[in-house]
Design a protein around this motif. Structure first.
Motif, PDB file in Angstrom:
ATOM      1  N   LYS A 114      47.106  37.103  19.672  1.00 35.34           N
ATOM      2  CA  LYS A 114      47.702  37.690  18.466  1.00 35.34           C
ATOM      3  C   LYS A 114      47.183  39.098  18.215  1.00 35.34           C
ATOM      4  CE  LYS A 114      48.457  33.368  15.910  1.00 35.34           C
ATOM      5  NZ  LYS A 114      47.997  32.559  14.745  1.00 35.34           N
ATOM      6  N   LYS A 115      45.918  39.313  18.534  1.00 39.79           N
ATOM      7  CA  LYS A 115      45.293  40.613  18.295  1.00 39.79           C
ATOM      8  C   LYS A 115      45.503  41.583  19.455  1.00 39.79           C
ATOM      9  CE  LYS A 115      41.679  38.600  15.376  1.00 39.79           C
ATOM     10  NZ  LYS A 115      40.230  38.269  15.267  1.00 39.79           N
ATOM     11  N   GLY A 116      46.092  41.094  20.554  1.00 39.96           N
ATOM     12  CA  GLY A 116      46.272  41.946  21.726  1.00 39.96           C
ATOM     13  C   GLY A 116      44.990  42.187  22.492  1.00 39.96           C
ATOM     14  N   HIS A 117      44.025  41.279  22.330  1.00 35.67           N
ATOM     15  CA  HIS A 117      42.739  41.423  22.999  1.00 35.67           C
ATOM     16  C   HIS A 117      42.714  40.639  24.312  1.00 35.67           C
ATOM     17  CE1 HIS A 117      40.519  42.298  18.928  1.00 35.67           C
ATOM     18  NE2 HIS A 117      41.414  43.219  19.251  1.00 35.67           N
ATOM     19  N   PRO A 118      41.800  40.981  25.234  1.00 39.18           N
ATOM     20  CA  PRO A 118      41.642  40.213  26.474  1.00 39.18           C
ATOM     21  C   PRO A 118      41.224  38.771  26.181  1.00 39.18           C
ATOM     22  CG  PRO A 118      40.501  42.326  26.623  1.00 39.18           C
ATOM     23  CD  PRO A 118      40.908  42.151  25.192  1.00 39.18           C
ATOM     24  N   TRP A 119      41.440  37.888  27.164  1.00 44.55           N
ATOM     25  CA  TRP A 119      41.159  36.463  27.015  1.00 44.55           C
ATOM     26  C   TRP A 119      39.704  36.095  27.337  1.00 44.55           C
ATOM     27  CZ3 TRP A 119      45.733  34.298  30.421  1.00 44.55           C
ATOM     28  CH2 TRP A 119      46.962  34.659  29.829  1.00 44.55           C
ATOM     29  N   THR A 120      38.852  37.061  27.582  1.00 45.59           N
ATOM     30  CA  THR A 120      37.530  36.815  28.153  1.00 45.59           C
ATOM     31  C   THR A 120      36.749  35.727  27.430  1.00 45.59           C
ATOM     32  OG1 THR A 120      37.452  39.127  28.841  1.00 45.59           O
ATOM     33  CG2 THR A 120      35.378  37.909  28.875  1.00 45.59           C
ATOM     34  N   ILE A 121      36.687  35.782  26.111  1.00 41.63           N
ATOM     35  CA  ILE A 121      35.889  34.818  25.358  1.00 41.63           C
ATOM     36  C   ILE A 121      36.407  33.398  25.571  1.00 41.63           C
ATOM     37  CG2 ILE A 121      35.119  34.131  23.047  1.00 41.63           C
ATOM     38  CD1 ILE A 121      35.439  37.077  22.226  1.00 41.63           C
ATOM     39  N   ALA A 122      37.730  33.256  25.726  1.00 40.40           N
ATOM     40  CA  ALA A 122      38.340  31.938  25.887  1.00 40.40           C
ATOM     41  C   ALA A 122      38.203  31.383  27.292  1.00 40.40           C
ATOM     42  CB  ALA A 122      39.822  32.016  25.515  1.00 40.40           C
ATOM     43  N   LYS A 123      37.848  32.225  28.248  1.00 40.19           N
ATOM     44  CA  LYS A 123      37.872  31.828  29.658  1.00 40.19           C
ATOM     45  C   LYS A 123      36.508  31.852  30.346  1.00 40.19           C
ATOM     46  CE  LYS A 123      42.402  31.343  30.569  1.00 40.19           C
ATOM     47  NZ  LYS A 123      42.992  30.138  31.202  1.00 40.19           N
ATOM     48  N   CYS A 124      35.521  32.536  29.771  1.00 46.45           N
ATOM     49  CA  CYS A 124      34.289  32.821  30.523  1.00 46.45           C
ATOM     50  C   CYS A 124      33.034  32.226  29.901  1.00 46.45           C
ATOM     51  CB  CYS A 124      34.117  34.336  30.675  1.00 46.45           C
ATOM     52  SG  CYS A 124      35.417  35.116  31.653  1.00 46.45           S
ATOM     53  N   GLY A 133      40.123  24.664  47.710  1.00 45.74           N
ATOM     54  CA  GLY A 133      39.413  23.712  46.864  1.00 45.74           C
ATOM     55  C   GLY A 133      40.237  23.463  45.622  1.00 45.74           C
ATOM     56  N   ILE A 134      39.682  22.692  44.712  1.00 43.45           N
ATOM     57  CA  ILE A 134      40.309  22.563  43.403  1.00 43.45           C
ATOM     58  C   ILE A 134      39.296  22.975  42.344  1.00 43.45           C
ATOM     59  CG2 ILE A 134      42.115  20.874  43.864  1.00 43.45           C
ATOM     60  CD1 ILE A 134      40.212  18.681  43.031  1.00 43.45           C
ATOM     61  N   GLY A 135      39.823  23.453  41.232  1.00 42.07           N
ATOM     62  CA  GLY A 135      38.960  23.912  40.161  1.00 42.07           C
ATOM     63  C   GLY A 135      39.543  23.580  38.807  1.00 42.07           C
ATOM     64  N   LEU A 136      38.679  23.561  37.826  1.00 44.68           N
ATOM     65  CA  LEU A 136      39.092  23.429  36.437  1.00 44.68           C
ATOM     66  C   LEU A 136      38.805  24.745  35.736  1.00 44.68           C
ATOM     67  CD1 LEU A 136      37.635  19.904  35.589  1.00 44.68           C
ATOM     68  CD2 LEU A 136      40.014  20.482  36.078  1.00 44.68           C
ATOM     69  N   ASP A 137      39.854  25.351  35.218  1.00 47.37           N
ATOM     70  CA  ASP A 137      39.733  26.561  34.412  1.00 47.37           C
ATOM     71  C   ASP A 137      39.765  26.109  32.951  1.00 47.37           C
ATOM     72  OD1 ASP A 137      39.944  29.008  33.129  1.00 47.37           O
ATOM     73  OD2 ASP A 137      42.063  29.270  33.628  1.00 47.37           O
ATOM     74  N   MET A 138      38.605  25.750  32.420  1.00 52.53           N
ATOM     75  CA  MET A 138      38.537  25.273  31.039  1.00 52.53           C
ATOM     76  C   MET A 138      38.799  26.441  30.095  1.00 52.53           C
ATOM     77  SD  MET A 138      38.037  22.177  31.835  1.00 52.53           S
ATOM     78  CE  MET A 138      37.958  21.491  30.167  1.00 52.53           C
ATOM     79  N   THR A 139      39.655  26.190  29.106  1.00 49.76           N
ATOM     80  CA  THR A 139      40.161  27.267  28.261  1.00 49.76           C
ATOM     81  C   THR A 139      40.057  26.882  26.791  1.00 49.76           C
ATOM     82  OG1 THR A 139      41.743  27.898  29.993  1.00 49.76           O
ATOM     83  CG2 THR A 139      42.187  28.692  27.771  1.00 49.76           C
ATOM     84  N   LEU A 140      39.528  27.796  25.997  1.00 48.55           N
ATOM     85  CA  LEU A 140      39.456  27.579  24.550  1.00 48.55           C
ATOM     86  C   LEU A 140      40.775  28.034  23.947  1.00 48.55           C
ATOM     87  CD1 LEU A 140      35.829  28.921  23.958  1.00 48.55           C
ATOM     88  CD2 LEU A 140      36.567  26.584  24.558  1.00 48.55           C
ATOM     89  N   ARG A 141      41.672  27.069  23.712  1.00 45.16           N
ATOM     90  CA  ARG A 141      43.037  27.430  23.337  1.00 45.16           C
ATOM     91  C   ARG A 141      43.099  28.068  21.953  1.00 45.16           C
ATOM     92  NH1 ARG A 141      45.648  27.818  27.498  1.00 45.16           N
ATOM     93  NH2 ARG A 141      45.683  25.624  28.077  1.00 45.16           N
ATOM     94  N   ASP A 142      42.252  27.630  21.031  1.00 49.23           N
ATOM     95  CA  ASP A 142      42.256  28.247  19.700  1.00 49.23           C
ATOM     96  C   ASP A 142      41.782  29.693  19.765  1.00 49.23           C
ATOM     97  OD1 ASP A 142      39.704  27.337  20.419  1.00 49.23           O
ATOM     98  OD2 ASP A 142      39.214  26.530  18.437  1.00 49.23           O
ATOM     99  N   ILE A 143      40.743  29.935  20.559  1.00 49.03           N
ATOM    100  CA  ILE A 143      40.240  31.302  20.706  1.00 49.03           C
ATOM    101  C   ILE A 143      41.261  32.168  21.439  1.00 49.03           C
ATOM    102  CG2 ILE A 143      38.382  32.720  21.657  1.00 49.03           C
ATOM    103  CD1 ILE A 143      37.494  30.867  19.379  1.00 49.03           C
ATOM    104  N   GLN A 144      41.861  31.617  22.493  1.00 50.28           N
ATOM    105  CA  GLN A 144      42.855  32.374  23.252  1.00 50.28           C
ATOM    106  C   GLN A 144      44.040  32.765  22.372  1.00 50.28           C
ATOM    107  OE1 GLN A 144      45.230  30.286  26.218  1.00 50.28           O
ATOM    108  NE2 GLN A 144      44.951  31.971  27.651  1.00 50.28           N
ATOM    109  N   ALA A 145      44.535  31.840  21.545  1.00 55.71           N
ATOM    110  CA  ALA A 145      45.673  32.128  20.675  1.00 55.71           C
ATOM    111  C   ALA A 145      45.344  33.262  19.714  1.00 55.71           C
ATOM    112  CB  ALA A 145      46.072  30.877  19.909  1.00 55.71           C
ATOM    113  N   ASP A 146      44.143  33.248  19.176  1.00 53.83           N
ATOM    114  CA  ASP A 146      43.732  34.312  18.253  1.00 53.83           C
ATOM    115  C   ASP A 146      43.627  35.655  18.977  1.00 53.83           C
ATOM    116  OD1 ASP A 146      42.683  35.170  15.601  1.00 53.83           O
ATOM    117  OD2 ASP A 146      40.845  35.516  16.725  1.00 53.83           O
TER     118      ASP A 146
END
Length: 218
Positions: A112-122, A96-109
């Motif tokens: 920087k902190k070495g934290h997982p991407w969960t908030i930006a992806k889920c 299939g095809i999917g869109l993985d919508m990503t919060l780029r500002d949250i992911q960048a932050d």
């Protein structure tokens, strides 16, 4: 419980887990200023974030920079662990095809902190899924083109053969890390051209000649 539908069929399959591969197209890696790793970058998305063709992506209040990432998605048809390449290929039941919508500002932050991407992806509505086509109905060649248009203008358009790690290789690697089960979905990474979406945008994704996905942003 969320399910996926099989194209031209009454079949519905319950989704198990959603495993994602990042940085699988070199030009996308470079456009975000990242480096290419020897092995795929793996992360998970939540079932609760899933929406479907025709649904609406809702901009979360805690971000101002949501990006689209259009991807080929694999449907796993059986349970495998530590699989060889042939077994991994045979475990792919459909596409299939999917869109993985990503919060780029949250992911960048978070990066920087070495934290997982969960908030930006889920966040809710961050995982948009098309119908799926069974492998018996379409044998993937990787010459197919995956595209995304926003308001009728192309933002992403690339052939699947540009993937650094091909579908069976992705399945094989993930199976070395965790058991894959029937109903699991694997996002295989996005090509170059990711960009910000805004409220009112209309998104049209397509695996050309195979399957389409449409949604809008609120």
């Amino acid at each position: 419980m969320k399910t996926i539908k099989i194209k031209n069929s009454n079949k519905e399959i319950t989704i198990g887990k959603i495993v994602c591969v990042g940085r699988n197209y070199s030009e996308h890696v470079y456009e975000l200023g990242n480096i290419i790793h020897e092995k795929p970058v793996v992360f998970l998305k939540t079932i609760s974030s899933v929406i479907y063709n025709g649904d609406t992506i809702v901009y979360p209040s805690f971000s101002n920079d949501m990006h689209h990432e259009t991807e080929l998605v694999l449907l796993i048809g059986g349970n495998i662990k530590d699989a060889d390449l042939e077994t991994s290929e045979n475990a792919i039941a459909g596409y299939g095809i999917g869109l993985d919508m990503t919060l780029r500002d949250i992911q960048a932050d978070l990066k920087k902190k070495g934290h997982p991407w969960t908030i930006a992806k889920c966040f809710d509505t961050s995982t948009v899924l098309s119908e799926f086509v069974e492998k018996s109905s379409h044998q993937l060649t990787l010459d197919e083109t995956i595209t995304l248009k926003i308001n009728g203008q192309y933002r992403q358009k690339d052939q699947l053969n540009k993937m650094l790690h091909k579908p069976a290789e992705v399945v094989q690697y993930i199976s070395s890390l965790m058991t894959l089960e029937a109903g699991d979905l694997i996002f295989t990474g996005t090509p170059k051209g990711v960009s910000k979406v805004v409220s009112g945008d209309k998104l049209e994704a397509e695996l050309e000649g195979v399957i389409k996905l449409n949604c809008n942003v609120k």
